[in-house]
Write a protein that holds these residues in place. Structure first.
Motif: not given
Length: 149
Positions: A97-99, A109-110, A140-143
């Motif tokens: 999922a991250r990939r 940045v995840v 998934a959280l990102v900045p």
């Protein structure tokens, strides 16, 4: 012969889903169906499993949870969360999922949730034939200042 990576990913999926609980009864029913499918299909992690296979996706949001990034799926023609097939080399469903979130968003940045957010089983045209995706969705959280590419 099933690739050893898919055997390992199969075991990961059994562990993740076997230990996962959800407040919604429908999600628990779906989890049980996924576990049954995994027990009956040793190739359930591979897209070569024509009946259906597990996929991994990520609902990508900024850290403040005020923005979400969706993608217009080219085959389905609908706006969906980022995600796709589990691949050889993925360490886990979570890693897949991250990939997928990184590949499809261009954001490096995840931060991905430890546990799945929800499950979604749906028919799809896959590899030229009708199949089913048994999707395991993560958050998934990102900045806040992240920009998709």
């Amino acid at each position: 012969m099933i690739d050893p990576d898919f055997v390992r990913l199969h075991a990961d999926a059994m562990g993740v889903l076997g230990g996962w609980d959800h407040a919604e009864p429908q999600q628990r029913i779906l989890r049980d169906a996924y576990l049954t499918y995994l027990r009956e299909h040793p190739d359930a992690m591979s897209r070569e499993s024509r009946i259906g296979h597990l996929t991994a996706s990520a609902l990508l949001m900024d850290e403040q949870r005020t923005r979400v990034l969706l993608t217009l799926h080219p085959k389905v023609g609908r706006w969906l969360q980022l995600g796709g097939h589990v691949e050889i080399g993925d360490a886990s469903l979570q890693d897949a999922a991250r990939r997928e979130a990184i590949e499809e968003s261009g954001i490096e940045v995840v931060r991905i949730s430890e546990q799945p957010l929800r499950l979604d089983r749906h028919p799809v045209p896959c590899g030229g034939a009708q199949s089913e995706h048994l999707d395991v969705q993560y958050l998934a959280l990102v900045p806040a200042d992240a920009k998709e590419v």
